[in-house]
Enzyme design. Structure first.
Site, PDB file in Angstrom:
ATOM      1  N   TYR A 111     -30.161  21.303  12.223  1.00  0.00           N
ATOM      2  CA  TYR A 111     -29.969  22.418  11.230  1.00  0.00           C
ATOM      3  C   TYR A 111     -31.099  23.302  12.035  1.00  0.00           C
ATOM      4  O   TYR A 111     -32.251  23.011  12.730  1.00  0.00           O
ATOM      5  CB  TYR A 111     -31.703  21.792  10.022  1.00  0.00           C
ATOM      6  CG  TYR A 111     -30.202  20.652   9.682  1.00  0.00           C
ATOM      7  CD1 TYR A 111     -29.577  22.221   8.241  1.00  0.00           C
ATOM      8  CD2 TYR A 111     -30.802  19.478   9.140  1.00  0.00           C
ATOM      9  CE1 TYR A 111     -28.993  20.952   7.237  1.00  0.00           C
ATOM     10  CE2 TYR A 111     -29.480  18.997   7.747  1.00  0.00           C
ATOM     11  CZ  TYR A 111     -28.722  19.813   7.067  1.00  0.00           C
ATOM     12  OH  TYR A 111     -28.875  19.070   6.481  1.00  0.00           O
ATOM     13  N   PRO A 139     -31.645  21.819   2.391  1.00  0.00           N
ATOM     14  CA  PRO A 139     -31.360  20.544   2.515  1.00  0.00           C
ATOM     15  C   PRO A 139     -31.546  19.914   3.232  1.00  0.00           C
ATOM     16  O   PRO A 139     -31.468  18.689   3.657  1.00  0.00           O
ATOM     17  CB  PRO A 139     -29.757  21.432   2.284  1.00  0.00           C
ATOM     18  CG  PRO A 139     -30.501  22.797   3.222  1.00  0.00           C
ATOM     19  CD  PRO A 139     -31.671  23.152   2.882  1.00  0.00           C
ATOM     20  N   ASP A 193     -25.363  15.588   3.665  1.00  0.00           N
ATOM     21  CA  ASP A 193     -25.019  14.065   4.579  1.00  0.00           C
ATOM     22  C   ASP A 193     -25.845  12.747   4.158  1.00  0.00           C
ATOM     23  O   ASP A 193     -26.076  11.027   4.439  1.00  0.00           O
ATOM     24  CB  ASP A 193     -24.614  14.211   5.740  1.00  0.00           C
ATOM     25  CG  ASP A 193     -25.654  15.255   6.243  1.00  0.00           C
ATOM     26  OD1 ASP A 193     -26.951  14.661   5.521  1.00  0.00           O
ATOM     27  OD2 ASP A 193     -25.457  14.810   8.018  1.00  0.00           O
ATOM     28  N   ARG A 223     -25.265  11.414  13.115  1.00  0.00           N
ATOM     29  CA  ARG A 223     -24.112  11.445  12.407  1.00  0.00           C
ATOM     30  C   ARG A 223     -23.170  10.385  12.715  1.00  0.00           C
ATOM     31  O   ARG A 223     -23.113   9.712  13.880  1.00  0.00           O
ATOM     32  CB  ARG A 223     -23.498  12.791  12.612  1.00  0.00           C
ATOM     33  CG  ARG A 223     -24.481  13.677  11.508  1.00  0.00           C
ATOM     34  CD  ARG A 223     -24.938  13.530   9.876  1.00  0.00           C
ATOM     35  NE  ARG A 223     -23.506  13.478   9.441  1.00  0.00           N
ATOM     36  CZ  ARG A 223     -22.623  14.131   9.004  1.00  0.00           C
ATOM     37  NH1 ARG A 223     -22.948  15.197   8.820  1.00  0.00           N
ATOM     38  NH2 ARG A 223     -21.157  14.162   8.433  1.00  0.00           N
TER      39      ARG A 223
HETATM   40  P1  FAD Z   1     -21.900  20.583  -5.988  1.00  0.00           P
HETATM   41  O1  FAD Z   1     -21.497  19.807  -4.694  1.00  0.00           O
HETATM   42  O2  FAD Z   1     -21.812  21.678  -5.398  1.00  0.00           O
HETATM   43  O3  FAD Z   1     -20.485  20.562  -6.835  1.00  0.00           O
HETATM   44  C1  FAD Z   1     -19.868  21.225  -7.655  1.00  0.00           C
HETATM   45  C2  FAD Z   1     -18.534  20.716  -8.050  1.00  0.00           C
HETATM   46  O4  FAD Z   1     -18.697  21.814  -9.371  1.00  0.00           O
HETATM   47  C3  FAD Z   1     -17.615  21.474  -7.047  1.00  0.00           C
HETATM   48  O5  FAD Z   1     -16.978  20.461  -6.426  1.00  0.00           O
HETATM   49  C4  FAD Z   1     -16.732  23.383  -7.639  1.00  0.00           C
HETATM   50  O6  FAD Z   1     -15.503  22.890  -7.241  1.00  0.00           O
HETATM   51  C5  FAD Z   1     -17.248  22.891  -8.953  1.00  0.00           C
HETATM   52  N1  FAD Z   1     -17.397  23.887 -10.155  1.00  0.00           N
HETATM   53  C6  FAD Z   1     -17.740  24.767  -9.774  1.00  0.00           C
HETATM   54  N2  FAD Z   1     -17.954  25.995 -10.649  1.00  0.00           N
HETATM   55  C7  FAD Z   1     -17.181  25.349 -11.203  1.00  0.00           C
HETATM   56  C8  FAD Z   1     -16.450  25.725 -12.573  1.00  0.00           C
HETATM   57  N3  FAD Z   1     -16.460  27.037 -13.181  1.00  0.00           N
HETATM   58  N4  FAD Z   1     -15.440  25.150 -13.047  1.00  0.00           N
HETATM   59  C9  FAD Z   1     -14.968  24.249 -13.010  1.00  0.00           C
HETATM   60  N5  FAD Z   1     -15.591  23.166 -11.226  1.00  0.00           N
HETATM   61  C10 FAD Z   1     -16.503  23.833 -11.043  1.00  0.00           C
HETATM   62  N6  FAD Z   1     -27.796  19.307   0.825  1.00  0.00           N
HETATM   63  C11 FAD Z   1     -27.553  18.927   1.761  1.00  0.00           C
HETATM   64  O7  FAD Z   1     -28.263  17.411   1.543  1.00  0.00           O
HETATM   65  N7  FAD Z   1     -27.454  18.941   3.293  1.00  0.00           N
HETATM   66  C12 FAD Z   1     -26.981  19.784   3.608  1.00  0.00           C
HETATM   67  O8  FAD Z   1     -26.748  20.082   4.956  1.00  0.00           O
HETATM   68  C13 FAD Z   1     -25.924  20.755   2.583  1.00  0.00           C
HETATM   69  N8  FAD Z   1     -25.417  21.489   3.213  1.00  0.00           N
HETATM   70  C14 FAD Z   1     -24.928  22.754   2.405  1.00  0.00           C
HETATM   71  C15 FAD Z   1     -24.137  23.480   2.623  1.00  0.00           C
HETATM   72  C16 FAD Z   1     -23.496  24.142   1.656  1.00  0.00           C
HETATM   73  C17 FAD Z   1     -22.282  25.129   2.639  1.00  0.00           C
HETATM   74  C18 FAD Z   1     -23.313  23.696   0.215  1.00  0.00           C
HETATM   75  C19 FAD Z   1     -22.487  24.376  -0.765  1.00  0.00           C
HETATM   76  C20 FAD Z   1     -24.551  22.809  -0.309  1.00  0.00           C
HETATM   77  C21 FAD Z   1     -24.965  22.152   0.986  1.00  0.00           C
HETATM   78  N9  FAD Z   1     -25.846  21.108   0.346  1.00  0.00           N
HETATM   79  C22 FAD Z   1     -26.457  20.374   1.760  1.00  0.00           C
HETATM   80  C23 FAD Z   1     -25.804  20.868  -1.004  1.00  0.00           C
HETATM   81  C24 FAD Z   1     -25.777  19.926  -1.608  1.00  0.00           C
HETATM   82  O9  FAD Z   1     -24.250  19.458  -1.342  1.00  0.00           O
HETATM   83  C25 FAD Z   1     -25.652  19.737  -3.229  1.00  0.00           C
HETATM   84  O10 FAD Z   1     -27.161  19.729  -3.190  1.00  0.00           O
HETATM   85  C26 FAD Z   1     -24.868  18.247  -3.789  1.00  0.00           C
HETATM   86  O11 FAD Z   1     -23.398  19.115  -3.361  1.00  0.00           O
HETATM   87  C27 FAD Z   1     -25.028  19.042  -5.191  1.00  0.00           C
HETATM   88  O12 FAD Z   1     -23.878  18.392  -5.945  1.00  0.00           O
HETATM   89  P2  FAD Z   1     -23.811  18.593  -7.347  1.00  0.00           P
HETATM   90  O13 FAD Z   1     -22.596  17.694  -7.374  1.00  0.00           O
HETATM   91  O14 FAD Z   1     -24.502  19.137  -8.118  1.00  0.00           O
HETATM   92  O15 FAD Z   1     -23.265  20.225  -7.071  1.00  0.00           O
END
Ligand code: FAD
Length: 698
Positions: A289, A365, A50, A281
């Protein structure tokens, strides 16, 4: 049966989280033929990341949607630190501003990831004219790179087989839980499920066989598929690093409490029960956290998630914050995770398949970095891929993605390591308590960390995109590959560079172009200069024209402009014959003479305010550092550290990073910079002749 569909695409993006959406946004803004797929049938609606740092907001502004995010978000202004007093009771010990004052025109804010993703999708729809949409319930089955074609600009060397799932097959699995609250544990790293894709594919195959697949040939593939990245595994690449023993819970609740700082960002260290971070928020919500001291990883290093429930996490929070009372009726989302700090050993394969975001770095995070750094990875990569696809940039600029971003990822891991240790540790009881954490040290780390966490300390090293001196071995991410890259860059000695940088002391080469207010010469409207550096894929030359009414300075400006306007100048050669002169590189001018004594058409050569037969002169290119009626004086020359009489010239990349600084006389160096990174057509002999006719050859 065989796959029935087969097609070509310039860029295929795997994963539509923040990293993937940012990549798709660049493709939309640059008019690239691209597809973006995600295995899930819906976007996320609550929870996860967030926090948005200043740099992410500057980037959103350059893409045209910072205002929406800014309005909806909760603004965090102050951080309060709470620590045990001599009786072990928590009390407020410090207050610091949440964002360092004067760093950016934006401050850190919070808005849930689901909203941010929606706003991204609206922007992609608008700029791609609805041609790029997230294709949901689609995932890759295989990825093959034809190595014989990776050096061919026209080839589609990456073949990916995609499978389309049914609604049911693509629904995220739910962890059985007694709670009615959306539970993020099924996506948490406490619940790593490496077989998920295999199961989805097997179910789909059993139903539709090969006819459920399609074959896509791509020039470039960007893997943004999160911490458990399928793309990373398909490439045989790894994340290197370890998980720590610290387990944390996260809850988004509407708190009912007598704790006085519940609407401030707080770091609370209790004497014996662990630590708590409070993030206020939007919509009256607060994110907590919460350190879970009673969950310790087993011999294999894995934490037992069976006892982690919202009730369990909340009890831990109540203990930390006591003697204050804390309760809730509404919980929006919860999760738990084990802190792991890992970074990818390689960010690309053959500069054809790239990894970005959580796929190449994971960390705790709490510092709110995950989403920011992930989006900024693809903000760095997207324009490079787009301009290479368009034939504007040389393909070798793609090597700068790893050298620039892997270094940021490593810095982030180091920062997180230190920060997590200080945050998860027990506060020292006194000077002799060596195992405890010294609270002064914590505050110090917080203050320093705030600079890092703003995203504004990012400083890119030597390459053909950034002209600065450097020992090749110390450049980029420290790998041999980035050392090679630095060697191919144009050489500049430390002394020479220091002289150039002195022309604009506050526009450091390698960092993002800072913003101060200037006025549009034609209509007197104040602008933050960064607002004029839109993310539209154009490089920019910013001419600090100085005092253009002094005859000597005017002559310098005219001479620079004559070279810029000559047929063999970089700008003339790189601009396609049928396109406007500012379509690849835009020239913006800031002068320091009095606005009321200056006129756009009379005082500036045409190349600085080009003419279009359909819409006339361009009045948006020339700015002045002068006082405004309603918004004060930006004092831009002073703030940028540029001499008001003599000015200077700055080259800026499409992502707002400063590439080069020089004198008005250094035209040849500027030309060399663009020769180094652009795919420049050869000089025509006709051009040489015209130059002589114009009397420019000395
Ligand atoms: P992601 O947001 O993980 O996006 C990856 C996308 O790829 C997803 O939509 C997924 O469905 C898709 N995907 C995965 N595998 C495949 C595949 N094989 N084929 C097609 N699509 C696929 N960050 C914070 O700063 N504060 C927090 O409190 C926090 N809490 C979190 C809690 C959870 C449960 C998670 C999972 C993450 C959290 N994060 C938090 C981390 C933050 O969400 C990520 O750092 C950020 O979203 C990273 O972005 P990204 O696009 O790299 O990956």
């Amino acid at each position: 049966s065989h796959p029935t569909k087969e097609s070509n695409v310039d860029v295929l993006i795997i994963g539509a989280g923040p990293a993937g959406l940012m990549a798709a946004t660049w493709m939309a803004h640059c008019g690239i033929k691209a597809r973006i797929i995600d295995k899930r049938n819906t976007k996320i609606f609550c929870g996860q990341a967030d926090g948005l740092q200043c740099r992410s907001l500057e980037i959103f502004d350059s893409l045209g949607f910072a205002d929406r995010v800014w309005k909806e978000a909760n603004h965090m202004i102050e951080i309060c630190m709470w620590n045990p007093d001599e009786n072990g009771v928590i009390r407020r010990s410090d207050r610091i501003p949440d964002t360092i004052v004067g760093l950016s025109r934006f401050q850190q804010i919070v808005l849930n990831q689901g909203r941010i993703e929606t706003i991204f999708m609206d922007n992609i729809k608008k700029y791609s004219k609805d041609s790029i949409k997230v294709e949901r319930g689609v995932l890759p089955e295989s990825l093959v790179i034809d190595e014989s074609k990776v050096d061919d600009d026209e080839a589609y060397p990456v073949t990916v087989t995609l499978r389309t799932l049914t609604e049911e097959e693509s629904a995220p699995p739910q962890v059985i839980s007694a709670s009615k609250v959306p539970d993020g544990l099924f996506r948490s790293n406490l619940h790593e499920d490496y077989d998920e894709e295999a199961r989805m594919i097997a179910a789909s195959r059993a139903r539709s066989g090969e006819s459920g697949s399609e074959v896509v040939h791509a020039k470039y593939v960007i893997g943004c598929d999160g911490a458990r990245s399928w793309t990373r595994r398909a490439l045989g690449l790894e994340l290197i690093g370890d998980a720590t023993d610290f387990v944390w819970g996260v809850m988004d609740i509407i708190p009912i409490t007598d704790f006085p700082d519940i609407r401030m960002r707080c770091a609370i260290h209790s004497a014996d029960h662990g630590s708590l971070m409070i993030i206020p928020r939007e919509k009256k919500m607060v994110r907590l956290y919460i350190q879970l001291k009673e969950v310790t990883p087993d011999a294999t290093g894995r934490a037992d998630r069976s006892k982690i429930t919202p009730e369990f996490i909340f009890k831990a929070a109540q203990k930390i914050i006591s003697p204050y009372k804390l309760d809730y009726e509404y919980c929006d989302w919860w999760t738990a995770y084990q802190i792991g700090q890992r970074v990818g050993n390689q960010f690309d394969v053959h500069n054809r398949v790239f990894l970005a975001g959580d796929a190449v770095h994971t960390h705790s995070p709490k510092a709110g970095q995950g989403m920011n750094v992930s989006m900024q990875d693809t903000f760095n990569l997207g324009w490079k891929v787009a301009l290479v696809v368009k034939g504007i940039c040389k393909r070798d600029i793609l090597s700068t993605y790893q050298s620039e971003r892997r270094r940021v990822a490593k810095d982030l891991i180091d920062f997180d390591h230190k920060f997590s240790r200080l945050f998860s540790g027990r506060p020292a009881k006194d000077m002799m308590d060596a195992e405890g954490i010294n609270m002064e040290e914590f505050k110090d780390a917080f203050v320093k960390g705030n600079m890092f966490a703003s995203g504004l300390s990012v400083d890119y090293g030597t390459s053909n995109l950034i002209v600065r001196p450097g020992n090749a071995a110390e450049q980029g991410d420290g790998t041999e590959k980035s050392a090679r890259l630095a060697l191919t860059a144009k050489k500049i000695t430390q002394e020479e560079f220091a002289k150039k940088q002195a022309l604009a002391t506050e526009i450091p080469v390698g960092k993002r172009f800072n913003s101060f207010k200037v006025l549009c010469q034609a209509d007197g409207r104040p602008w933050h200069f960064q607002e004029r550096l839109k993310a539209d894929g154009r490089f920019r030359v910013v001419l600090f024209a100085g005092n253009i009414h002094a005859p000597e300075q005017k002559a310098r400006v005219e001479k620079f402009c004559a070279k810029l306007d000559a047929p063999d100048s970089f700008i003339r050669r790189i601009t396609p014959k049928d396109k406007a002169i500012d379509s690849v590189i835009e020239v913006l001018t800031i002068h320091s003479a009095k606005r009321t004594e200056t006129e756009v058409l009379r005082d500036f050569p045409e190349i600085l305010r080009p003419f279009d037969e359909h819409v006339g002169w361009d009045y948006d290119k020339i700015y002045v550092d002068d006082i405004s009626y309603h918004e004060g004086f930006g004092d831009a020359y002073k703030n940028y550290g540029v001499d008001k009489e003599r000015g200077c010239v700055v080259a800026v990349r499409p992502d707002q990073y400063v590439a080069w600084v020089g004198e008005l006389e250094d035209f040849e160096d500027l030309q060399d910079y663009f020769e180094g990174c652009l795919k420049m057509p050869k000089v025509s002999s006709a051009a040489k002749v015209t130059e002589k006719v114009n009397g420019l050859v000395e």
